[in-house]
Design a protein around this motif. Sequence first.
Motif, PDB file in Angstrom:
ATOM      1  N   VAL A  76       0.857  -1.192   0.000  1.00  0.00           N
ATOM      2  CA  VAL A  76       0.000   0.000   0.000  1.00  0.00           C
ATOM      3  C   VAL A  76       0.889   1.237   0.000  1.00  0.00           C
ATOM      4  O   VAL A  76       1.848   1.315   0.762  1.00  0.00           O
ATOM      5  N   LEU A  77       0.589   2.205  -0.856  1.00  0.00           N
ATOM      6  CA  LEU A  77       1.340   3.460  -0.856  1.00  0.00           C
ATOM      7  C   LEU A  77       0.829   4.347   0.275  1.00  0.00           C
ATOM      8  O   LEU A  77      -0.344   4.753   0.276  1.00  0.00           O
ATOM      9  N   ILE A  78       1.702   4.645   1.236  1.00  0.00           N
ATOM     10  CA  ILE A  78       1.293   5.393   2.423  1.00  0.00           C
ATOM     11  C   ILE A  78       2.323   6.468   2.775  1.00  0.00           C
ATOM     12  O   ILE A  78       3.472   6.426   2.350  1.00  0.00           O
ATOM     13  N   ARG A  79       1.867   7.439   3.558  1.00  0.00           N
ATOM     14  CA  ARG A  79       2.763   8.376   4.239  1.00  0.00           C
ATOM     15  C   ARG A  79       2.061   8.807   5.528  1.00  0.00           C
ATOM     16  O   ARG A  79       0.829   8.761   5.623  1.00  0.00           O
ATOM     17  N   TYR A  80       2.864   9.223   6.515  1.00  0.00           N
ATOM     18  CA  TYR A  80       2.325   9.487   7.843  1.00  0.00           C
ATOM     19  C   TYR A  80       2.426  10.966   8.170  1.00  0.00           C
ATOM     20  O   TYR A  80       3.498  11.563   8.124  1.00  0.00           O
ATOM     21  N   GLU A  86      -2.243  11.259  11.246  1.00  0.00           N
ATOM     22  CA  GLU A  86      -3.129  10.540  10.342  1.00  0.00           C
ATOM     23  C   GLU A  86      -2.297   9.772   9.322  1.00  0.00           C
ATOM     24  O   GLU A  86      -1.213  10.210   8.929  1.00  0.00           O
ATOM     25  N   ILE A  87      -2.824   8.640   8.901  1.00  0.00           N
ATOM     26  CA  ILE A  87      -2.196   7.846   7.850  1.00  0.00           C
ATOM     27  C   ILE A  87      -2.842   8.201   6.515  1.00  0.00           C
ATOM     28  O   ILE A  87      -4.059   8.121   6.376  1.00  0.00           O
ATOM     29  N   ASN A  88      -2.043   8.617   5.568  1.00  0.00           N
ATOM     30  CA  ASN A  88      -2.526   8.868   4.212  1.00  0.00           C
ATOM     31  C   ASN A  88      -2.181   7.673   3.338  1.00  0.00           C
ATOM     32  O   ASN A  88      -1.114   7.072   3.496  1.00  0.00           O
ATOM     33  N   TYR A  89      -3.065   7.325   2.407  1.00  0.00           N
ATOM     34  CA  TYR A  89      -2.786   6.224   1.504  1.00  0.00           C
ATOM     35  C   TYR A  89      -3.376   6.536   0.140  1.00  0.00           C
ATOM     36  O   TYR A  89      -4.258   7.387  -0.004  1.00  0.00           O
ATOM     37  N   LEU A  90      -2.848   5.860  -0.855  1.00  0.00           N
ATOM     38  CA  LEU A  90      -3.275   6.088  -2.240  1.00  0.00           C
ATOM     39  C   LEU A  90      -4.159   4.943  -2.686  1.00  0.00           C
ATOM     40  O   LEU A  90      -3.791   3.770  -2.565  1.00  0.00           O
ATOM     41  N   GLU A  91      -5.329   5.305  -3.192  1.00  0.00           N
ATOM     42  CA  GLU A  91      -6.243   4.305  -3.749  1.00  0.00           C
ATOM     43  C   GLU A  91      -6.818   4.841  -5.051  1.00  0.00           C
ATOM     44  O   GLU A  91      -7.389   5.926  -5.090  1.00  0.00           O
ATOM     45  N   ASN A  92      -6.603   4.077  -6.134  1.00  0.00           N
ATOM     46  CA  ASN A  92      -7.083   4.501  -7.455  1.00  0.00           C
ATOM     47  C   ASN A  92      -6.598   5.896  -7.806  1.00  0.00           C
ATOM     48  O   ASN A  92      -7.340   6.732  -8.313  1.00  0.00           O
ATOM     49  N   ILE A  97      -7.281   9.834   3.485  1.00  0.00           N
ATOM     50  CA  ILE A  97      -6.883   9.852   4.889  1.00  0.00           C
ATOM     51  C   ILE A  97      -7.611   8.717   5.576  1.00  0.00           C
ATOM     52  O   ILE A  97      -8.839   8.637   5.510  1.00  0.00           O
ATOM     53  N   LEU A  98      -6.872   7.850   6.245  1.00  0.00           N
ATOM     54  CA  LEU A  98      -7.494   6.753   6.969  1.00  0.00           C
ATOM     55  C   LEU A  98      -8.096   7.285   8.260  1.00  0.00           C
ATOM     56  O   LEU A  98      -7.412   7.915   9.066  1.00  0.00           O
ATOM     57  N   ASP A  99      -9.389   7.051   8.438  1.00  0.00           N
ATOM     58  CA  ASP A  99     -10.067   7.562   9.614  1.00  0.00           C
ATOM     59  C   ASP A  99      -9.474   6.966  10.886  1.00  0.00           C
ATOM     60  O   ASP A  99      -9.101   5.798  10.924  1.00  0.00           O
ATOM     61  N   ALA A 100      -9.420   7.767  11.937  1.00  0.00           N
ATOM     62  CA  ALA A 100      -8.828   7.324  13.202  1.00  0.00           C
ATOM     63  C   ALA A 100      -9.578   6.159  13.824  1.00  0.00           C
ATOM     64  O   ALA A 100      -9.039   5.445  14.670  1.00  0.00           O
ATOM     65  N   SER A 101     -10.846   5.952  13.429  1.00  0.00           N
ATOM     66  CA  SER A 101     -11.620   4.846  13.987  1.00  0.00           C
ATOM     67  C   SER A 101     -11.228   3.498  13.386  1.00  0.00           C
ATOM     68  O   SER A 101     -11.619   2.456  13.905  1.00  0.00           O
ATOM     69  N   ALA A 102     -10.475   3.496  12.286  1.00  0.00           N
ATOM     70  CA  ALA A 102     -10.029   2.230  11.699  1.00  0.00           C
ATOM     71  C   ALA A 102      -9.099   1.531  12.689  1.00  0.00           C
ATOM     72  O   ALA A 102      -8.211   2.156  13.258  1.00  0.00           O
ATOM     73  N   PRO A 103      -9.274   0.223  12.910  1.00  0.00           N
ATOM     74  CA  PRO A 103      -8.545  -0.490  13.967  1.00  0.00           C
ATOM     75  C   PRO A 103      -7.121  -0.871  13.563  1.00  0.00           C
ATOM     76  O   PRO A 103      -6.764  -2.044  13.473  1.00  0.00           O
ATOM     77  N   VAL A 104      -6.268   0.126  13.349  1.00  0.00           N
ATOM     78  CA  VAL A 104      -4.893  -0.133  12.920  1.00  0.00           C
ATOM     79  C   VAL A 104      -3.998  -0.361  14.143  1.00  0.00           C
ATOM     80  O   VAL A 104      -4.014   0.415  15.094  1.00  0.00           O
ATOM     81  N   HIS A 105      -3.229  -1.435  14.100  1.00  0.00           N
ATOM     82  CA  HIS A 105      -2.274  -1.728  15.167  1.00  0.00           C
ATOM     83  C   HIS A 105      -0.864  -1.298  14.792  1.00  0.00           C
ATOM     84  O   HIS A 105      -0.116  -0.778  15.633  1.00  0.00           O
ATOM     85  N   GLU A 106      -0.508  -1.478  13.522  1.00  0.00           N
ATOM     86  CA  GLU A 106       0.867  -1.207  13.093  1.00  0.00           C
ATOM     87  C   GLU A 106       0.899  -0.886  11.613  1.00  0.00           C
ATOM     88  O   GLU A 106       0.074  -1.369  10.837  1.00  0.00           O
ATOM     89  N   PHE A 107       1.853  -0.057  11.216  1.00  0.00           N
ATOM     90  CA  PHE A 107       2.101   0.182   9.798  1.00  0.00           C
ATOM     91  C   PHE A 107       3.566   0.535   9.616  1.00  0.00           C
ATOM     92  O   PHE A 107       4.252   0.941  10.568  1.00  0.00           O
ATOM     93  N   GLY A 108       4.054   0.361   8.406  1.00  0.00           N
ATOM     94  CA  GLY A 108       5.455   0.668   8.147  1.00  0.00           C
ATOM     95  C   GLY A 108       5.755   0.635   6.663  1.00  0.00           C
ATOM     96  O   GLY A 108       4.927   0.215   5.849  1.00  0.00           O
ATOM     97  N   TYR A 109       6.964   1.066   6.322  1.00  0.00           N
ATOM     98  CA  TYR A 109       7.374   1.101   4.922  1.00  0.00           C
ATOM     99  C   TYR A 109       8.889   1.204   4.825  1.00  0.00           C
ATOM    100  O   TYR A 109       9.585   1.554   5.793  1.00  0.00           O
TER     101      TYR A 109
END
Length: 234
Positions: A76-80, A86-92, A97-109
């Motif tokens: 996934v193309l992301i930047r923080y 907030e986590i930004n990601y590219l889709e299409n 911006i990934l909403d804060a309510s999304a249950p994310v535990h970890e991310f990295g690149y």
Amino acid sequence: MKPLLTFILQFLFLHNGICQYEKIGTMVDPSWKSRVEEAGDAWKGNGYLIKGTIYCHDDLHKGYVTLINGRTAKDVLIRYNLYTHEINYLENKIEMILDASAPVHEFGYDYTFRDEPGSIVFRSGYPSMGINTDKTFYQVVVDRSIALLKYTSKKILEERTELGALQKVIIDTDTWFIYNSADKNMVEIKRNKNSLMEALPKYADRIKSIIEAKKLRLKSDADWFILLSELTAG
């Protein structure tokens, strides 16, 4: 590979029995862009250019996002955004911006800096400290049973140039923590030997011995990796 947004929508549908688009991702629209201008992104706002960046790394990088149930979206193309956390990601080809309510535990690149490859990991689930909660993301600098964590926030200061004009500048504020997974205890430290020994008193002699034997100065992440790896070995 399905887009990250679709992946999380499916997860929430299975988990909650409902899925609402606006709770998951928000398009980078003019109102958001205006808000980020004030936060100091590379857009011009109010007639001047704010120096600095709100992102951990400006460019989008290919990485992963892991949810609290262990499911992972890869490539996934992301930047923080370290100003809004907030986590930004590219889709299409649209940045979201990934909403804060999304249950994310970890991310990295992975990334490259000055022709040197590197990787970065952010993780939540640590004890609450001050205004930080168990949902706060920390950069995992050394990932051992005794871990070194860093929390970075962005602040905007106003200063005068040599010509006397006012300009806004973004600065980083780093706070360091030691987390001991054995007792699930987290302590804020300064990035030096004495502060570490105070945070881990029962390891003080061992810390001193390792530093002297390995001739560590604890000025680099590599030195901390060696120290905490030795400290937790066996």
